[in-house]
Design an enzyme around this catalytic site. Structure first.
Site, PDB file in Angstrom:
ATOM      1  N   TYR A 144     -45.003 -21.489   9.837  1.00  0.00           N
ATOM      2  CA  TYR A 144     -46.290 -21.009  10.350  1.00  0.00           C
ATOM      3  C   TYR A 144     -46.505 -19.542   9.955  1.00  0.00           C
ATOM      4  CZ  TYR A 144     -49.741 -19.261  13.688  1.00  0.00           C
ATOM      5  OH  TYR A 144     -50.842 -18.650  14.245  1.00  0.00           O
ATOM      6  N   SER A 176     -51.393 -13.504  12.195  1.00  0.00           N
ATOM      7  CA  SER A 176     -50.584 -13.676  13.402  1.00  0.00           C
ATOM      8  C   SER A 176     -49.496 -12.621  13.482  1.00  0.00           C
ATOM      9  CB  SER A 176     -49.943 -15.070  13.373  1.00  0.00           C
ATOM     10  OG  SER A 176     -48.921 -15.171  14.342  1.00  0.00           O
TER      11      SER A 176
END
Length: 335
Positions: A167, A142
């Site tokens: 995350y 990501s």
């Protein structure tokens, strides 16, 4: 070639599965269909691919009614026994791991979900690849790994040891774990740092989705950092086109490990993005302004020069066209 796509009921997984089937791959998809966001949407994606909701029971193979080259298992990545059995019986050539607990803000409320899915689950995939002669593992990282970096555009050579959400920390961990397996066992791995993917069948927790929903319902939309945010919005077809090329060419140098940015390389100011949605809907938004949210980053901007050089990657969907396609889908799906 036979490929496992994890997270196949998810947004990117659904589109990638369709793309791979069109290209003649045999695809096995897995997904646990968790309720982080609407399971109705996840089941609708599966139905679109020929997997009826009532057939999607745990750890059981379901053949698509629309394409004989596609089959689906409802399965948890954390279930090591079932994952190992799946790899042993299905004998994959390639793996694309897109399954993960997504969302920056939710990771602040529910950290354990991220450790289980993104760390434990990914370890199970790596171990299964190690023991089953997988030719190439491609996995989702990501753009959030860059944290609040001030240097733009963001390049894969940049320092990424200051994540601002759990995350992001799990995604950085995935890259480190993959490197270890490439180094120790020679498994070819490629990580993809996705930059704000959007489009039809998208995720309801993404801003463009909730903006559209609230504008149509005549509710106000929440705008964080008073609208002073930039995102490198990337249309889903440009993403799947890139993944398709990457899957078919594993890294060759030792260790066989690579990480790429995959984005549009053209950041858009949040207020301009909202204006594009308003134009597509023919309706103005009622706006509420808030301070920056914990875990959010100010700007994303992908340097995709490596992907251009190695794969002739060239995203070409304009924001107007991409948002137009999303709005068209949204109106059709939600009537």
């Amino acid at each position: 070639m036979k490929i496992l796509v994890t997270g196949t009921a998810g947004f990117i997984g659904f589109h990638l599965t369709n793309k791979l089937l069109k290209e003649g791959f045999e695809v096995v998809g897995i997904d646990n269909i968790n309720d982080y966001y609407s399971t109705e949407l996840k089941f609708a994606r599966l139905k679109e691919a020929g997997i009826p909701e009532e057939a999607a029971s745990w750890n059981r193979k379901v053949k698509s009614t629309k394409n004989p080259a596609y089959s689906f298992f409802r399965m948890n990545l954390e279930d090591q026994k079932e994952i190992n059995q799946l790899f042993e019986t299905e004998k994959f050539d390639l793996v694309c791991n897109l399954a993960a607990q997504a969302g920056v803000r939710y990771s602040i409320e529910n950290p354990h979900a991220y450790i289980q899915s993104n760390i434990v689950g990914f370890a199970n995939i790596l171990e299964a690849c190690r023991h089953n002669n997988i030719k190439h593992l491609v996995y989702a990282s990501s753009s959030s790994v860059y944290g609040n970096s001030k240097k733009m555009p963001l390049a894969t050579s940049d320092y990424v040891d200051n994540p601002v959400s759990l995350y992001a920390a799990t995604k950085k961990s995935n890259e480190l774990m993959a490197h270890t397996y490439s180094h120790l066992y020679g498994i070819p791995t490629t990580g993809l740092r996705f930059f704000t993917v959007y489009g039809p069948w998208g995720r309801p927790d993404m801003a463009y989705f909730s903006f559209t929903k609230n504008i149509l319902a005549d509710n106000s939309i929440k705008i964080f950092n008073h609208g002073d945010l930039y995102r490198d919005f990337t249309y889903i077809d440009d993403i799947t086109e890139g993944i398709l090329k990457i899957i078919q060419k594993a890294p060759e140098k030792q260790p066989p490990y690579k990480v790429y940015n995959i984005g549009n390389s053209s950041p858009v100011k949040l207020m301009d993005f909202i204006e594009t949605i308003e134009k597509a809907l023919g309706q103005e938004a009622k706006k509420e302004y808030y301070d920056m949210q914990p875990g959010d980053v100010y700007k994303t901007f992908a340097d995709v020069s490596e992907l251009e050089k190695d794969f002739a990657y060239a995203p070409n969907t304009s924001l107007e066209k991409g948002i137009g396609e999303f709005v068209k889908w949204y109106n059709s799906f939600y009537k």
